[in-house]
Enzyme design. Structure first.
Site, PDB file in Angstrom:
ATOM      1  N   GLU A   1     -13.150   1.397   1.703  1.00 31.20           N
ATOM      2  CA  GLU A   1     -12.090   0.275   2.358  1.00 31.20           C
ATOM      3  C   GLU A   1     -12.597  -0.168   4.060  1.00 31.20           C
ATOM      4  OE1 GLU A   1     -10.084   4.295   4.729  1.00 31.20           O
ATOM      5  OE2 GLU A   1      -8.617   2.678   4.562  1.00 31.20           O
TER       6      GLU A   1
ATOM      7  N   ASP B   1     -13.679  12.738   4.306  1.00 30.26           N
ATOM      8  CA  ASP B   1     -14.045  11.780   4.522  1.00 30.26           C
ATOM      9  C   ASP B   1     -15.814  11.745   4.464  1.00 30.26           C
ATOM     10  OD1 ASP B   1     -12.808   9.584   4.865  1.00 30.26           O
ATOM     11  OD2 ASP B   1     -12.636   9.700   7.047  1.00 30.26           O
TER      12      ASP B   1
ATOM     13  N   GLN C   1      -5.841   9.650  -1.929  1.00 30.31           N
ATOM     14  CA  GLN C   1      -6.823  10.717  -1.360  1.00 30.31           C
ATOM     15  C   GLN C   1      -6.774  11.920  -0.767  1.00 30.31           C
ATOM     16  OE1 GLN C   1      -9.673   7.922  -1.327  1.00 30.31           O
ATOM     17  NE2 GLN C   1      -7.902   6.695  -1.253  1.00 30.31           N
TER      18      GLN C   1
END
Lengths: 324, 324, 324, 324
Positions: B223, B129, B255
């Site tokens: 998302e 992330d 991912q």
């Protein structure tokens, strides 16, 4: 005031050049500047191979390897006559400024040309070699090292299966940048680079110490290493260590091709975008680069200086420890 | 003095974690420190799932996705009883220090644990992330954005062939880092991120202005965007722009997987190497990261703070211009 | 005698369509036949969207996903009026024969059209679904199953790291071809296909028998399976097996894109080449396919019949044994 | 009755060998047969390098290149003494039957060994070269041709950018199978194969006829072509066509590595599965293959015969037309 920009790619091609051309074209059009593509670098400039570029001309090219403007090395441009012709062509076509995407040779030419004719030029580092000062990374480098790492992953499959010693030659005539990054990334047992003297001897010592356990080894060799590339090294290894099943793999031109990585597309986009805005702000005679995430301008003459300083000695120590 | 280190991965897995484990293990062994792998993060620490690691244990894993130590989220570790058990297990096994590879949750746990029991801990940012302060990039981010870009390249093939509008959802519940990087890299027409308010409305305006030419469009949606991810956005787009052939693609778990890129392998190697040496130098309570190519230590409590500052506003302007 | 051929792609796009177009164009030109590209399938035929194609028009497209002729589904062509318009357009442009690259819908249309207007047509199976009789493989199928296998390899990284049960949905509304091939290729623990009734119950039995060891499982589900795709299945799995950490991944449109595999490029080349020579030999009203390495012609009406016979029961037995 | 099977890989490694080992192991265990892995082919058989294999031993290897059993070429096994030792080792370890995965050399050895000692053996065609009779495809071939096609796609990027003529050497000492398939798949302008005499001259004629337009060309050369591979050919091309910018790329060992394609994994699974069941049914002395989707058994002595018949002359005609 700048009304028309010419953009070209020159020297060896590099993945991401198309993403860069796209950024140059769209940024210029956004600022109501006309853009002309100059085919085949300085060669096309001399011959007047110009094509008009629109937003649509650069649609769907961000993911393509190579360069839609093609590239070449030009001997004519090294002569005053050649540069005179190039200048005349630019003038005749109303081109006020140029964006030059390439490496050492490209910027050497751009520097002389600007001095002689005063046409503003901004350079963009586009070369897989990462051998320019004034930018952390050149466009194409990240793709090239990933291509090497993928190839070495494949070679390791077969090396492991046969317990072989593989000498893998990667690009880099004067620079070990590709060798070092891909060597770390592929977990190579040793990395031989032009900037490091005596590295072949060091490898021999390590091979000599190591009792020959049945297990594979990968050595990455930059083509410009003093050992004479992978074939030169192989001769000496075979002589001194006949018990190794030694093989050579020269990766060659696949290192220049392929779809650019996300990093190269981002870098290329940012540099193309910035180069046009720099020209509009009156900048010239410099290569635009990114250092520590900041835009930096470096005079052409500085950018092409010796880059052996880019090798980090701490990293060399790490390589040795991790490849144990 | 530290004699035995425990290393574990925790939270969501990320490509490059194995390269990091390899670096931790080999650096420790080089310094004559014993290394123990703690399985399944804090869960395995509580349950005493420890495995002895040797140089050979981490051979040939640098290229593998996932984590050989497995990972989990632990509810028990959020309780004082759980942490007590974990401490007892470490003590019983003679583990003097720990290297924690993970993200927000991992470091929150490490901070509390160190405070309570004083076992030195160094954290390594391992999450796709890129939502941590104290490092330019987290391990796994570069691989994830390349996975997204490859997927969008494939989707663009079909989008182009059918003149469709594709809404592609990428990971990022609180952070638009993956969306932004992959959006630039894939030449997306728009990028919707949690950090930017009103971005759906902006998209609608652009779609409204654009006469519907026959041509494909790609929109990247994190998302966690307020629009409700790709499905939420699609409902609104279909209502307001019924003439578009709108499709949704949620990339999902691909991912997290795949062989790490060269960049992630290098970053993971360097951070694993540095973490061990940091522990030996007496450092603790901090995450090790790389900012502007320099090693940086950030207290756990700082590393997990809000990272919306990591979005560069200049880049947002570039995106709009290039996607024209 | 045929002087001008029209070629088009219709229905869902498939990797390899461009390689096929290239073969049609070059074979026609070799035989001194003119070639016209009909854009967007039957839709473009009705609207007269024709483009002249040369050898150069199809250079450097063999490796590209999607279709340069674009594709669409046409409602108008289902009406007699639409087909009349299409015929008039062909006549007005001197097109004597057509090559139709597509699947079920494409050939249904071609069959009716040929019956009504007598324009010779040869069909080429271009669909990722492999749901046509008269050919072992359709163009795009091999690429699609490799795309799925690559995605599942990535998902397995994360499944392994977390000990999860993943339900991966692949394309196939009426056909389990993609599910079966990719399921074997990815070493899936179970494969659910529309042609096999009661396969969800079988899966439940196996999950029930299996003591829940800590280890990951991958189940491939065709979108058209009676269980209701991956989401439908997930609901039932979660209810009956709450101790599994169950996740869903719907691969979606990435399955249609990407550069075609060598197999698809070869198949597409051979079929495009053969289709043109077939027209020149007076063949029509049939799809050209390859069965057991021999060229076979199958009437359109046969090609589109139920293909559940293509599932090999011996293979189902093998899957169960290997996934143990 | 067979109670214990030995399985090994021998000769050059090929992607898919691991998928095949997995199938052999799981099928044997399903039938309550014990399985032993013989390391390094005949070399390990002589030295008694045997490892016990369980269902879990072959988990998560279906996607891996190389072979977990390693491979080697054995000189000792060519002697009666070597084979005697090998037999004694098998006897001493209770191995009743063997599955040999490999190519020509592997089956030559297996044939002699079976004749001398009567141990039932089934061969499985595992070689990237596809140079065996008795099967349409060998395990590894499909992966190898895709690796070549990917590499040539990358090389074409740079060839196009520089208008170069590239001579790309692929594996195939006696067989043009890889050259032909990858040449069609990559849209090569010419393909030179050992089985076709005078193909270099044909290439020269075509180059001579073609006025040198600025455009790139790719020629695929099998290493065993009479022209002397790519380097041999390059010398002659450079002499006769100095106006071409001619480059050589030898793909080398990357062709053996990499994750197997879906096709190779399916083929490997099916052949491994079938080989074990064949042994249980009393078959021996034969290679198992798939021809036209049917299982076929071919005596070892037949399988290794000259395979130049596998080249399809119609395909050669197609290549010439499509590369125009």
């Amino acid at each position: 005031m700048i009304k028309k920009i010419g953009v070209f790619t020159s020297g060896g091609d590099a993945p991401g050049m198309n993403a860069c051309i796209r950024a140059v074209v769209r940024t210029a059009i956004y600022h109501n500047i006309e853009v002309v593509g100059i085919m085949r670098g300085y060669e096309g400039m001399i011959n007047g191979e110009f094509i008009h570029l629109e937003t649509e001309s650069v649609a769907n090219i961000i993911q393509r390897g190579g360069t839609i403007l093609k590239t070449a090395r030009s001997k004519d441009f090294m002569t005053p006559e050649g540069r005179k012709k190039a200048y005349d062509q630019l003038k005749a076509n109303g081109i006020d400024a140029i964006v030059a995407i390439g490496g050492n040779g490209t910027f050497t030419g751009a520097a002389v040309f600007e001095k002689e004719y005063g046409i503003p030029a901004i350079g963009i580092p586009g070369t897989i070699d990462n051998d320019l000062l004034g930018t952390d990374f050149t466009i194409g480098f990240d793709t090239a090292i990933n291509t090497v790492v993928d190839a070495v992953d494949a070679i390791r499959d077969t090396a492991e299966s046969h317990d072989r010693l593989f000498l893998v030659e990667v690009m880099g005539r004067d620079s070990g940048q590709i060798a070092m990054a891909s060597g770390i990334g592929s977990g190579a047992e040793a990395i031989l680079m032009p900037e490091v003297k005596g590295d072949a001897e060091e490898l021999f010592e390590r091979l000599a110490k190591g009792t020959r356990k049945k297990s594979s080894k990968i050595v990455i060799v930059a083509e410009g290493d003093e050992a004479g590339g992978a074939f030169g090294l192989a001769e000496r290894v075979k002589e001194r260590f006949p018990n190794y099943d030694t093989r050579v793999s020269v990766l060659g031109h696949i290192q220049r091709g392929g779809s650019p990585t996300c990093h190269d597309r981002m870098l290329a986009s940012q540099l193309g975008f910035t180069a046009v805005e720099a020209l509009l702000q009156g900048k010239k005679g410099a290569m635009v680069g990114i250092i520590n995430q900041e835009v930096v301008y470096t005079p052409f003459s500085e950018a092409i200086k010796d880059t052996s300083s880019k090798l980090n000695p701490n990293v060399l120590r790490m390589i040795e420890i991790l490849s144990s």
